[in-house]
Design an enzyme around this catalytic site. Structure first.
Site, PDB file in Angstrom:
ATOM      1  N   ASP A 108       0.814  -1.205   0.000  1.00  0.00           N
ATOM      2  CA  ASP A 108       0.000   0.000   0.000  1.00  0.00           C
ATOM      3  C   ASP A 108       0.854   1.264   0.000  1.00  0.00           C
ATOM      4  O   ASP A 108       1.920   1.285   0.602  1.00  0.00           O
ATOM      5  CB  ASP A 108      -0.869  -0.011   1.261  1.00  0.00           C
ATOM      6  CG  ASP A 108      -2.280   0.424   0.980  1.00  0.00           C
ATOM      7  OD1 ASP A 108      -2.533   0.891  -0.140  1.00  0.00           O
ATOM      8  OD2 ASP A 108      -3.109   0.304   1.882  1.00  0.00           O
TER       9      ASP A 108
ATOM     10  N   ASN B  95     -10.211  -4.156  -6.477  1.00  0.00           N
ATOM     11  CA  ASN B  95      -9.442  -3.168  -7.242  1.00  0.00           C
ATOM     12  C   ASN B  95      -9.985  -2.916  -8.656  1.00  0.00           C
ATOM     13  O   ASN B  95      -9.676  -1.894  -9.271  1.00  0.00           O
ATOM     14  CB  ASN B  95      -7.957  -3.565  -7.326  1.00  0.00           C
ATOM     15  CG  ASN B  95      -7.182  -3.343  -6.050  1.00  0.00           C
ATOM     16  OD1 ASN B  95      -6.188  -4.024  -5.779  1.00  0.00           O
ATOM     17  ND2 ASN B  95      -7.607  -2.390  -5.226  1.00  0.00           N
TER      18      ASN B  95
HETATM   19  C1  FPP Z   1      -1.759  -0.144  -3.469  1.00  0.00           C
HETATM   20  O1  FPP Z   1      -1.390   1.214  -3.490  1.00  0.00           O
HETATM   21  C2  FPP Z   1      -1.269  -0.790  -4.679  1.00  0.00           C
HETATM   22  C3  FPP Z   1      -2.058  -1.438  -5.588  1.00  0.00           C
HETATM   23  C4  FPP Z   1      -3.503  -1.591  -5.438  1.00  0.00           C
HETATM   24  C5  FPP Z   1      -1.501  -2.014  -6.820  1.00  0.00           C
HETATM   25  C6  FPP Z   1      -0.227  -2.739  -6.659  1.00  0.00           C
HETATM   26  C7  FPP Z   1       0.202  -3.160  -7.990  1.00  0.00           C
HETATM   27  C8  FPP Z   1       1.392  -2.940  -8.536  1.00  0.00           C
HETATM   28  C9  FPP Z   1       2.530  -2.339  -7.809  1.00  0.00           C
HETATM   29  C10 FPP Z   1       1.646  -3.269  -9.980  1.00  0.00           C
HETATM   30  C11 FPP Z   1       1.383  -4.634 -10.417  1.00  0.00           C
HETATM   31  C12 FPP Z   1       1.978  -5.665  -9.568  1.00  0.00           C
HETATM   32  C13 FPP Z   1       3.100  -6.340  -9.811  1.00  0.00           C
HETATM   33  C14 FPP Z   1       3.505  -7.400  -8.848  1.00  0.00           C
HETATM   34  C15 FPP Z   1       3.933  -6.137 -10.971  1.00  0.00           C
HETATM   35  P1  FPP Z   1      -2.503   2.346  -3.635  1.00  0.00           P
HETATM   36  O2  FPP Z   1      -2.667   2.679  -5.067  1.00  0.00           O
HETATM   37  O3  FPP Z   1      -3.756   1.887  -2.950  1.00  0.00           O
HETATM   38  O4  FPP Z   1      -1.823   3.513  -2.875  1.00  0.00           O
HETATM   39  P2  FPP Z   1      -2.582   4.660  -2.051  1.00  0.00           P
HETATM   40  O5  FPP Z   1      -3.324   3.940  -0.949  1.00  0.00           O
HETATM   41  O6  FPP Z   1      -1.460   5.487  -1.549  1.00  0.00           O
HETATM   42  O7  FPP Z   1      -3.485   5.384  -3.006  1.00  0.00           O
END
Ligand code: FPP
Length: 231
Positions: free
Chosen positions: A2, A50
């Site tokens: 996160d 998501n």
């Molecule tokens: C959470 O941060 C992150 C995600 C929902 C996506 C994670 C996915 C990746 C990093 C890319 C694909 C995965 C791989 C393994 C290549 P957020 O967007 O919720 O952050 P925030 O809470 O600060 O808005």
């Protein structure tokens, strides 16, 4: 994993820049965990919820995942990383499904270290899928309802017979479980760190593991039962 969005916002960058940096952290932590003695690392990359994010973000995340899988396959083979997934990967875009299948297949004989990506994953969905599969097995006579126990039911989870997680780390200061391995983490230790995922380093992981080793895991017992000599 996160905090990608907030990492980008703090720098006046688009959210996707945070995800791109997040993927760099995925690479670093995959190998850092192995160096630190971890046998199985599960990363919560994309939840069933998501999909409700803005469509351009979902599309870009899928693109990033595709790019990552294409790039990492050779590395996994070279460095003997077994690759697995949990989640409803059958509903991921076909190009990604294909890459996932190839990566799982080409790395399935490695036994020392496993990287698991939770993709289109949600614990409640997993429980529903397990219940359906188990019920089907009862109907077909493969299982006997009278014999049902947790070890039997847990084989129908996406994690099948793999060991439960010992430690769950959530980054970015959020203190929720968010539908992640709810059953499997019943006795896991939890560490919540304020560090945003793109900033999470091997040192942060080592610190979390050190903190974990100081915890007394009682599994419902008393301290006295665990170390009677100390009394
Ligand atoms: C959470 O941060 C992150 C995600 C929902 C996506 C994670 C996915 C990746 C990093 C890319 C694909 C995965 C791989 C393994 C290549 P957020 O967007 O919720 O952050 P925030 O809470 O600060 O808005």
């Amino acid at each position: 994993m996160d905090g990608n969005g907030r990492w980008a916002k703090q720098r006046g960058l688009p959210r996707m820049e945070g995800h791109r940096r997040g993927v760099e952290t995925v690479r670093t932590i995959t190998f850092a965990a192995r160096d630190l003695g971890v046998k199985r690392l599960t990363l919560y990359a994309f939840s069933v919820e998501n999909w409700k994010r803005p469509q351009d973000e979902v599309g870009a995340l899928m693109g990033l995942l595709e790019f990552y899988l294409k790039k990492e396959l050779d590395t996994f083979v070279r460095d003997k990383v077994r690759f697995e997934t949990i989640g409803q990967t059958q509903d991921m875009p076909a190009s990604i499904r294909n890459l996932l299948e190839i990566t799982v297949e080409k790395t399935k004989h490695f036994t020392e270290y496993t990287l698991v990506l939770a993709l289109n994953y949600g614990s409640r969905t997993e429980m529903v899928d397990a219940t359906k599969a188990y019920t089907q097995a009862v109907i077909s006579g493969k299982e006997d309802l009278a014999q049902l126990s947790w070890p039997i039911l847990s084989k129908y989870l996406y994690t099948q017979s793999s060991a439960d997680p010992d430690l769950v780390i959530r980054t970015s200061g959020e203190t929720r479980i968010s539908n992640f391995l709810l059953m499997q983490a019943a006795y896991a230790e939890f560490i919540f760190t304020p560090v945003l995922w793109p900033d999470f380093t091997k040192a942060n992981l080592a610190e979390a593991i050190t903190e974990y080793t100081k915890r007394e895991r009682r599994f419902g017992l008393t301290s006295e039962q665990l170390s009677p000599k100390a009394q």
